[in-house]
Design a protein around this motif. Structure first.
Motif, short mmCIF file in Angstrom:
data_model
loop_
_atom_site.label_atom_id
_atom_site.label_comp_id
_atom_site.label_asym_id
_atom_site.label_seq_id
_atom_site.Cartn_x
_atom_site.Cartn_y
_atom_site.Cartn_z
N THR A 187 -5.17 -3.85 8.12
CA THR A 187 -4.66 -2.75 7.32
C THR A 187 -4.71 -2.09 8.91
OG1 THR A 187 -4.16 -3.52 5.50
CG2 THR A 187 -3.90 -1.00 5.61
N LEU A 188 -3.73 -0.80 8.98
CA LEU A 188 -4.37 0.47 9.87
C LEU A 188 -3.77 1.79 9.42
CD1 LEU A 188 -3.41 -0.99 13.64
CD2 LEU A 188 -5.76 -1.17 12.90
N ALA A 189 -4.68 2.67 9.40
CA ALA A 189 -3.90 4.10 8.42
C ALA A 189 -4.25 4.91 9.70
CB ALA A 189 -4.75 4.03 7.16
N ILE A 190 -4.36 5.84 9.40
CA ILE A 190 -4.31 7.83 10.98
C ILE A 190 -4.59 8.61 9.50
CG2 ILE A 190 -3.32 9.31 11.92
CD1 ILE A 190 -1.58 7.06 13.22
N LYS A 191 -5.51 9.20 9.90
CA LYS A 191 -5.74 10.36 9.17
C LYS A 191 -5.09 11.47 9.59
CE LYS A 191 -10.10 8.50 7.23
NZ LYS A 191 -11.49 9.16 6.99
N GLY A 232 -2.37 12.97 -0.50
CA GLY A 232 -3.53 11.85 0.74
C GLY A 232 -4.40 11.07 0.05
N THR A 233 -4.43 10.79 -1.03
CA THR A 233 -4.78 9.62 -1.93
C THR A 233 -4.56 8.75 -1.31
OG1 THR A 233 -3.96 9.79 -3.74
CG2 THR A 233 -6.30 10.66 -3.10
N VAL A 247 -8.23 3.37 -2.40
CA VAL A 247 -9.67 3.54 -1.45
C VAL A 247 -10.28 4.33 -1.49
CG1 VAL A 247 -9.70 2.78 1.12
CG2 VAL A 247 -7.76 1.49 -0.18
N GLY A 248 -11.71 4.17 -1.73
CA GLY A 248 -12.30 5.25 -1.31
C GLY A 248 -11.93 6.52 -2.01
N ALA A 249 -13.08 7.85 -1.56
CA ALA A 249 -12.10 9.27 -2.54
C ALA A 249 -11.39 10.19 -1.43
CB ALA A 249 -13.27 9.59 -2.90
N LEU A 250 -11.76 9.78 -0.47
CA LEU A 250 -10.81 10.70 0.79
C LEU A 250 -9.37 11.33 0.14
CD1 LEU A 250 -12.01 9.15 4.22
CD2 LEU A 250 -13.10 10.69 3.25
N THR A 251 -9.06 11.79 1.08
CA THR A 251 -7.39 12.70 0.31
C THR A 251 -7.06 13.08 2.12
OG1 THR A 251 -8.59 15.04 0.27
CG2 THR A 251 -8.34 13.79 -1.45
N ASN A 252 -6.61 12.25 2.60
CA ASN A 252 -6.74 13.12 4.58
C ASN A 252 -5.79 11.85 4.99
OD1 ASN A 252 -8.98 11.43 4.70
ND2 ASN A 252 -10.03 13.37 5.94
N TRP A 253 -5.89 11.30 4.37
CA TRP A 253 -4.94 9.86 4.88
C TRP A 253 -3.65 10.94 5.51
CZ3 TRP A 253 -7.92 6.23 6.58
CH2 TRP A 253 -8.69 5.76 5.77
N SER A 254 -2.14 9.90 6.48
CA SER A 254 -1.13 10.54 6.66
C SER A 254 -0.35 8.97 6.82
CB SER A 254 -1.31 11.42 7.63
OG SER A 254 -1.62 11.02 9.07
N LYS A 255 -0.83 7.86 7.51
CA LYS A 255 -0.05 7.12 8.23
C LYS A 255 -0.67 5.94 7.78
CE LYS A 255 2.93 10.34 10.28
NZ LYS A 255 2.56 10.00 11.56
N GLY A 261 1.34 -0.85 -0.11
CA GLY A 261 0.16 0.06 0.23
C GLY A 261 0.74 1.71 0.05
N ALA A 262 0.13 2.06 -0.06
CA ALA A 262 1.02 3.49 -0.27
C ALA A 262 0.14 5.24 -0.26
CB ALA A 262 1.75 3.61 -2.13
#
Length: 364
Positions: free
Chosen positions: A245-249, A202-203, A229-237, A196-197
């Motif tokens: 999978t884990l992610a932080i916004k 921010g996508t 993954v989705g359409a959000l643009t606020n992923w950071s980690k 993943g990347a």
């Protein structure tokens, strides 16, 4: 003082004869010093290394440019106002740093070193002269590598049975191949069979193994090239585990998806998720890690606290002084000085703000 005659002691060197090693093509300065009861001036009585200068106050400085490591010797005289002097022969070794770039060595049965062969190397060999911002190798069982260059391009090579190289096929590569043509990648993560990347906009993008819905694409279909993954643009980690999978916004919220058999998503149930679900309601998560074969998760908050997010505590992996499972975040100790975190299949490493390194789990 004898019959009106006053004597003065000779200068005595306080700088050792062997100077600290310096690097070729790198500026340095060293203060050469001797003691006396009057002012001292310094001068070289033999040639100095090319590119260096010695001032009368003892400052020795310059840049030596050479192609192979060289040790220089030269004499410096320390003389006081009474013309008393002390001569010292100094030794200076100038080393040559390896050229900048990417180096690789070790096991290479799947071409994971990137040299266009499967020959193992027992010492570092330069692979690329490019500047790399990040490099992630997966050699425990899947033998592949993802790399992020300084121009924000994404590259991969090695084992590719699940499409984890992101090259739209399952062909192994024994040398680096660019993933697409984009130069907007900012962060990469991989673990075993999935990758993943996050891009500079921010996508979030994932690909490869997806039997548990761990790609977050609302299905269990494998992908061999990056899919958003989705359409959000606020992923950071991002932390890709072997099954989840884990992610932080950017707002500090924590999200997870994939397998939850052991509570590794930090959600108190055993329901698998195939798309991102928020873990709790807090907004102060700063980093997360997801275990390799362990189905466990750990995280740090912005206040410097360390947390076992959930999963199996086998081998003490969660750092809670037991081997119990957890299905929701639990703070590890009470300290607020944790700064960085890493997790493998059965171990965890962390550093504190004082630079100390800490470990727990299995060392086998």
């Amino acid at each position: 003082k004898i019959n009106g005659l006053t004597t003065s002691s000779f200068p005595a060197w306080s700088t050792g004869a062997t100077l600290s090693n310096q690097s070729s093509n790198t500026f340095f300065s060293v203060n050469l010093s001797a003691t006396s009861d009057s002012n001292i001036t310094y001068s070289n009585t033999t040639a100095l290394p090319a590119g260096t200068t010695l001032l009368a106050n003892g400052l020795f400085y310059g840049t030596v440019s050479i192609g192979t490591q060289t040790t220089y010797t030269f004499n410096v005289d320390a003389k006081d106002v009474e013309n008393q002097d002390a001569l010292r022969t100094f030794s200076l070794t100038v080393t040559v740093n390896p050229p900048a770039g990417l180096y690789a060595w070790g096991f290479n049965n799947r071409g994971q070193l990137g040299f266009n062969d499967t020959v193992a190397r027992s010492s570092p060999v330069q692979l690329s002269t490019s500047t790399w911002n990040a490099l992630i190798t997966q050699s425990q069982s899947q033998y592949f590598t993802l790399g992020l260059k300084s121009d924000n391009s994404l590259w991969s090579w090695g084992y590719n049975a699940f499409g984890q190289l992101g090259l739209n096929d399952k062909v192994y590569r024994s040398s680096p191949v660019q993933v697409g043509t984009g130069t907007t990648w900012s962060l990469i993560s991989t673990n075993n069979k999935s990758s993943g990347a996050i891009k500079t906009d921010g996508t979030l993008w994932t690909w490869a193994y997806n039997v548990y819905g761990n790609l977050g694409l609302n299905d269990k279909v494998y992908r061999s090239s990056p899919v958003q993954v989705g359409a959000l643009t606020n992923w950071s980690k991002l932390a890709i585990g072997s099954t989840h999978t884990l992610a932080i916004k950017t707002d500090g919220t924590l999200w997870g998806w994939g397998q939850d058999l052991y509570g590794n998503l930090g959600i108190p149930d055993k329901v698998y998720r195939s798309s991102p679900v928020q873990i709790g309601a807090l907004t102060n998560w700063s980093s997360v890690v997801a275990g390799g074969g362990s189905c466990a998760s750990m995280g740090l908050k912005s206040d410097g606290t360390l947390w076992a997010i959930g999963g199996t505590g086998f081998n003490g992996l969660l750092g809670l002084n037991d081997t119990n499972y957890r299905s929701s975040p639990v703070q590890v100790g009470a300290l607020t000085t944790w700064s960085k975190l890493s997790m493998g299949s059965n171990w965890c490493l962390a550093t504190k703000t004082d630079g100390t390194l800490w470990a727990w789990g299995s060392s086998g």
